[in-house]
Design an enzyme around this catalytic site. Structure first.
Site, short mmCIF file in Angstrom:
data_model
loop_
_atom_site.label_atom_id
_atom_site.label_comp_id
_atom_site.label_asym_id
_atom_site.label_seq_id
_atom_site.Cartn_x
_atom_site.Cartn_y
_atom_site.Cartn_z
N CYS A 117 30.94 -16.58 24.20
CA CYS A 117 29.94 -15.75 24.88
C CYS A 117 30.30 -14.27 24.67
O CYS A 117 31.44 -13.87 24.96
CB CYS A 117 29.90 -16.08 26.36
N ASP A 137 0.84 -1.21 0.00
CA ASP A 137 0.00 0.00 0.00
C ASP A 137 0.87 1.25 0.00
O ASP A 137 0.54 2.25 -0.64
CB ASP A 137 -0.92 0.03 1.23
N LEU A 158 -11.23 -0.70 -3.07
CA LEU A 158 -11.87 0.28 -2.17
C LEU A 158 -10.87 1.36 -1.79
O LEU A 158 -9.69 1.06 -1.59
CB LEU A 158 -12.34 -0.40 -0.88
N LYS A 195 -9.06 0.88 7.39
CA LYS A 195 -7.99 -0.11 7.58
C LYS A 195 -7.42 -0.03 8.99
O LYS A 195 -7.15 1.05 9.51
CB LYS A 195 -6.86 0.14 6.58
N GLU A 235 -19.18 -3.59 7.93
CA GLU A 235 -18.87 -5.02 7.85
C GLU A 235 -17.39 -5.24 8.13
O GLU A 235 -16.58 -4.38 7.85
CB GLU A 235 -19.16 -5.53 6.42
N LYS A 272 -13.77 -6.31 7.23
CA LYS A 272 -13.07 -6.47 5.95
C LYS A 272 -12.27 -7.77 6.06
O LYS A 272 -11.24 -7.83 6.72
CB LYS A 272 -12.15 -5.27 5.70
N CYS A 304 31.30 -12.85 28.45
CA CYS A 304 32.46 -13.27 29.26
C CYS A 304 33.56 -13.88 28.39
O CYS A 304 34.63 -14.19 28.89
CB CYS A 304 32.03 -14.26 30.34
N GLU A 328 -16.14 -13.03 0.06
CA GLU A 328 -14.74 -13.31 0.31
C GLU A 328 -14.58 -14.78 0.68
O GLU A 328 -15.26 -15.28 1.58
CB GLU A 328 -14.27 -12.42 1.47
N CYS A 330 26.09 -20.61 27.48
CA CYS A 330 27.37 -20.17 28.02
C CYS A 330 27.54 -20.99 29.30
O CYS A 330 26.69 -20.95 30.18
CB CYS A 330 27.31 -18.67 28.35
N ASP A 373 -9.91 -10.78 5.36
CA ASP A 373 -8.64 -10.89 4.66
C ASP A 373 -8.57 -12.23 3.93
O ASP A 373 -7.93 -13.17 4.39
CB ASP A 373 -7.49 -10.75 5.67
N TYR A 431 -21.08 -10.71 0.79
CA TYR A 431 -21.31 -9.33 1.23
C TYR A 431 -21.89 -8.39 0.18
O TYR A 431 -22.06 -7.22 0.44
CB TYR A 431 -20.04 -8.73 1.82
N ARG A 467 -11.23 -12.24 -8.81
CA ARG A 467 -11.28 -10.85 -9.25
C ARG A 467 -10.38 -10.60 -10.46
O ARG A 467 -10.72 -9.80 -11.33
CB ARG A 467 -10.87 -9.94 -8.09
N LYS A 496 -20.31 0.94 4.06
CA LYS A 496 -21.07 1.12 2.81
C LYS A 496 -22.32 1.93 3.09
O LYS A 496 -23.00 1.69 4.10
CB LYS A 496 -21.49 -0.25 2.27
N CYS A 515 29.86 -16.05 34.51
CA CYS A 515 29.63 -15.09 33.41
C CYS A 515 28.84 -13.90 33.94
O CYS A 515 27.78 -14.08 34.54
CB CYS A 515 28.86 -15.78 32.29
S1 IVH Z 1 -17.17 -4.73 -0.80
C1 IVH Z 1 -16.78 -2.36 -4.58
N1 IVH Z 1 -17.10 -5.88 1.53
O1 IVH Z 1 -11.72 -5.88 0.13
C2 IVH Z 1 -16.97 -2.98 -3.26
N2 IVH Z 1 -15.14 -6.00 0.17
O2 IVH Z 1 -10.20 -3.55 -0.89
C3 IVH Z 1 -15.82 -3.82 -2.88
N3 IVH Z 1 -13.32 -7.28 1.18
O3 IVH Z 1 -11.83 -6.67 -3.25
C4 IVH Z 1 -16.16 -5.01 -2.19
N4 IVH Z 1 -14.36 -7.81 3.02
O4 IVH Z 1 -11.82 -8.61 -1.59
C5 IVH Z 1 -16.41 -5.60 0.40
N5 IVH Z 1 -17.20 -6.88 3.62
C6 IVH Z 1 -16.52 -6.60 2.49
C7 IVH Z 1 -15.20 -7.06 2.29
C8 IVH Z 1 -14.56 -6.73 1.11
C9 IVH Z 1 -13.25 -7.94 2.33
C10 IVH Z 1 -12.23 -7.19 0.19
C11 IVH Z 1 -12.65 -7.54 -1.21
C12 IVH Z 1 -12.32 -6.33 -2.02
C13 IVH Z 1 -11.31 -5.63 -1.19
C14 IVH Z 1 -11.30 -4.15 -1.47
#
Ligand code: IVH
Length: 713
Positions: free
Chosen positions: A448, A55, A101, A354, A136, A138, A451, A198, A466, A140, A250, A159, A330, A471
């Protein structure tokens, strides 16, 4: 690939020709690095650097392109999402692009995002304050698009680059949580609907998978996301099927909810998806159709509530059972999604909040060795300080020689550092593509560092020692251990103070503490009259520590607080412990043969006995508590005490429990029989007890338990 991940020199608006060439070179370098890492992430499913470092590269390039539009080139990675697809799977074009996002990392940025919404929607601030958001986790994992026609799963795609993904239909069909058919009444089945979500690997499944990989001598996955990606992108669907992948759905993309405007296909008669007007309704529909929808999802009003949600989720991120790296916020109202639309890479109606990164890269400046009180030589990494997991990390243990070899980390390497929650920082491994030429493997020193004595690694052991008892490194650690909290608890005596007292000749070992007078200290650096007197008073107070503390202070191998308590309960005072045979020691509840042998061995040494006698001469209490003759009503029970009780001190309550054969540990687990709660209890213990359904008792309940051995009804 040797691009530093840290942002380069700040970009000025009007750059001189020389500087302009420099900026152009930096932009090219960043583009190359980003494409390389895109390929590692999306195609090889084996990223080399943490997301936060990636990032940082993208952020730097984006800032550079914004400041100097002349540097922007067509097809820059800043305009792309993901990576071009590979030939492993058939391409699958997305009817609606799968976007990325925009992100925010704190309240200020979240509010700025809110102001942008307000401006774009031309809303009065009071109307904006009433906006509703779906928040929601996010997840991973990796995003997936799953298409259903007339209720049947017909296609699933990754994707990819956002426009074209990979067709992974056969693999996705093996995921138990993905419905093969929508569970909706016939009248509600849409002609076509696309569900996004996801795919992820729960932490437990990740650990199990890595254990299996290890047992089979296969490569370990660095984290659950990589493992999920690797599991989904398999040629052989039966491998995917064996990986316990999960799904969180989601998003619904159907003919009438296309934020980007292109109609896919006319919605069918009575099509439930066609009537969706908000995100919360979409999630409800997904739930009804048989998809797993994350239970941490919440519908809230206003950005203060959004922020509260994010802060709370961040607190709990490590207790969810799967990895998340933030929250996704959202707008609930789908008509607003349409008005707002999207930029080239992200919708304007959603944002990712984040969390602070838990993995970053930094320079491994050197590998050094520290010497512990038992002489154990532990290699540790000296790192260029890096902010990770909410604190700055500059040191991290590397545990032992084999760990350094296994991770193949070398001084001069750029390494990934991980610090998750309260967990101690860890060096995950090197970024091999960034290893400078000529960097050699690290060798364990043979001497060591403190010592100069020999360092010895015994056959079949992981640790190196040691072996010089004198020591200075070991001595400082032994004495500091003696004075530490769980031992004699002498306030104000940390490692540095101890080293100072030894260097100044005030003490030679811990038994000398009991001869120290204020005059001996006064005048030493950092000691005034008052601090000298305070330390003498603290030493004096330590004479009366309970027997378990004294046992811990002696530094006997395998004797920590729990074992010390068991010995104290079994024998009452130190003299009886010293006189006990190995068999007598082993007959005590909680003392096995290894511990018994270690204790007997310790007191068989003349030097140790002499040390103990000097403590006795110094006035240290050896324990007077009579061996418990109370009925052992709590045998096999574990009772945690938290908060302040009116009628007992914490120690008294714990002693009453252990005196009856029970245990009284410091934390709550599934094996805890009950938690006794006084006033101002520890929040974590109480919360954990509630979570696990462990019975909670008040003081009267404790009294009853002690009397009868039974939980009050
Ligand atoms: S919404 C256009 N909801 O985050 C809307 N994405 O950085 C995008 N992700 O590609 C998706 N949890 O892989 C949405 N609750 C969630 C999510 C989520 C994880 C991931 C997803 C997306 C990425 C965007």
């Amino acid at each position: 690939m040797k691009t530093a991940a840290s942002p380069g020199a700040a970009a000025g608006r009007r750059a001189s020709p020389g500087a302009a060439a420099g900026l152009q070179a930096r932009a090219a370098e960043l583009r190359e690095a980003i494409s390389y890492h895109n390929d590692r992430y999306y195609n090889a499913a084996e990223p080399e650097i943490p997301d936060a470092d990636y990032d940082a590269l993208v952020d730097e390039l984006r800032a550079l392109e914004a400041e100097h539009p002349e540097l922007a080139v067509a097809g820059s990675p800043t305009e792309q999402v993901g990576a071009p697809i590979t030939t492993l799977f058939a391409p699958a074009a997305h009817k609606v692009p799968m976007m990325s996002l925009d992100k925010v990392v704190n309240m200020d940025e979240l509010l700025a995002w809110g102001r942008r919404l307000e401006r774009l929607l031309e809303m009065a601030p009071e109307d904006a304050a009433a906006l509703r958001f779906v928040c929601e986790p996010k997840i991973d994992g990796l995003s997936i698009s799953i298409t259903y026609e007339h209720g049947e799963l017909v296609r699933a795609a990754t994707r990819g680059d956002g426009r074209v993904g990979e067709d992974v239909t056969q693999n996705v069909r093996t995921i138990g949580e993905v419905p093969a058919r929508l569970e909706l009444p016939p009248g509600e089945i849409p002609t076509e609907i696309e569900v996004r979500g996801e795919v992820y690997l729960p932490l437990a499944a990740f650990e199990e998978l890595n254990a299996r990989q290890q047992a089979a001598g296969l490569r370990l996955f660095a984290n659950p996301r990589n493992a999920a990606a690797g599991s989904l992108r398999q040629r052989d669907p039966s491998i995917t099927a064996s990986r316990a992948l999960g799904l969180w759905a989601y998003q619904v993309v159907s003919a009438d909810v296309l934020a980007q405007g292109t109609r896919v296909e006319a919605a069918g008669e009575g099509d439930a998806a066609a009537e969706l007007t908000n995100q919360s309704g979409s999630l409800e529909l997904l739930r009804r159709a048989g998809f797993p929808v994350n239970g941490e999802t919440a519908l809230v009003t206003g950005l203060d509530a959004v922020y509260a949600y994010c802060a709370d989720l961040q607190e709990r991120r490590h207790s969810l059972g799967y990895e998340i790296d933030g929250a996704v916020v959202k707008l609930d109202d789908i008509s607003l999604h349409r008005s707002l639309g999207a930029t080239s890479h992200a919708p304007r109606w959603a944002v990712a909040y984040k969390f602070p990164p838990e993995e970053r890269t930094t320079l491994l400046e050197d590998i050094l060795v520290s010497i512990g009180r038992t002489g154990r030589a532990t290699p540790f990494a000296r790192l260029r300080p890096v902010r990770v997991g909410g604190s700055t990390v500059s040191l991290a243990s590397l545990h032992n020689e084999d760990q350094v070899a296994l991770k193949d980390v070398r001084p001069g390497d750029t390494v990934i550092v991980r610090k998750a929650g309260d967990v101690i920082p860890e060096v995950v491994g090197p970024v091999l593509s960034m290893r400078p030429e000529g960097v050699l493997p690290w060798r364990f020193p043979s001497e060591c560092p403190l010592c100069g004595g020999q360092l010895v690694r015994l056959e079949g052991e992981a640790d190196t020692y040691c072996v010089n008892f004198d020591c200075p490194g070991q001595k400082v650690q032994r004495v500091a251990h003696f004075a530490s909290r769980s031992a004699m608890d002498i306030e104000g005596l940390g490692e540095q103070r101890v080293a100072q007292l030894i260097d100044a000749g005030v003490i030679g070992d811990a038994a000398d503490f009991y001869d120290v007078r204020a005059d001996d200290l006064y005048g030493l650096e950092g000691f005034g009259e008052i601090s000298a007197r305070n330390l003498v008073a603290a030493i004096d107070a330590s004479r009366k520590r309970p027997l378990p503390n004294l046992l811990v202070a002696l530094g006997i191998r395998h004797v920590g607080s729990t074992v010390a308590q068991a010995l104290a309960d079994g024998f009452g005072d130190l003299d009886h412990i010293m006189a006990a045979s190995e068999e007598e020691l082993a007959s005590v509840e909680g003392i096995g043969p290894v511990i018994a042998a270690s204790v007997a061995h310790f007191f068989a040494s003349g030097a140790n006995l002499a040390f103990v006698e000097r403590l006795r001469g110094g006035g240290v209490s050896f324990g007077t508590r009579a061996v418990s003759e109370l009925p052992r009503l709590l045998e096999g029970k574990s009772v945690v005490v938290t908060g302040t009780l009116a009628g007992w001190s914490r120690e008294e309550a714990e002693a009453a429990i252990t005196g009856r054969g029970g245990k009284s540990p410091g934390s709550v687990s599934a094996r805890t029989t009950a938690v006794v709660v006084g006033s101002s209890p520890g929040g974590a213990k109480l919360a954990r007890a509630k979570e696990l359904g462990v019975p909670i008792l008040d003081e009267a309940g404790l009294a009853k338990l002690l009397e009868t051995g039974e939980l009050p009804g």
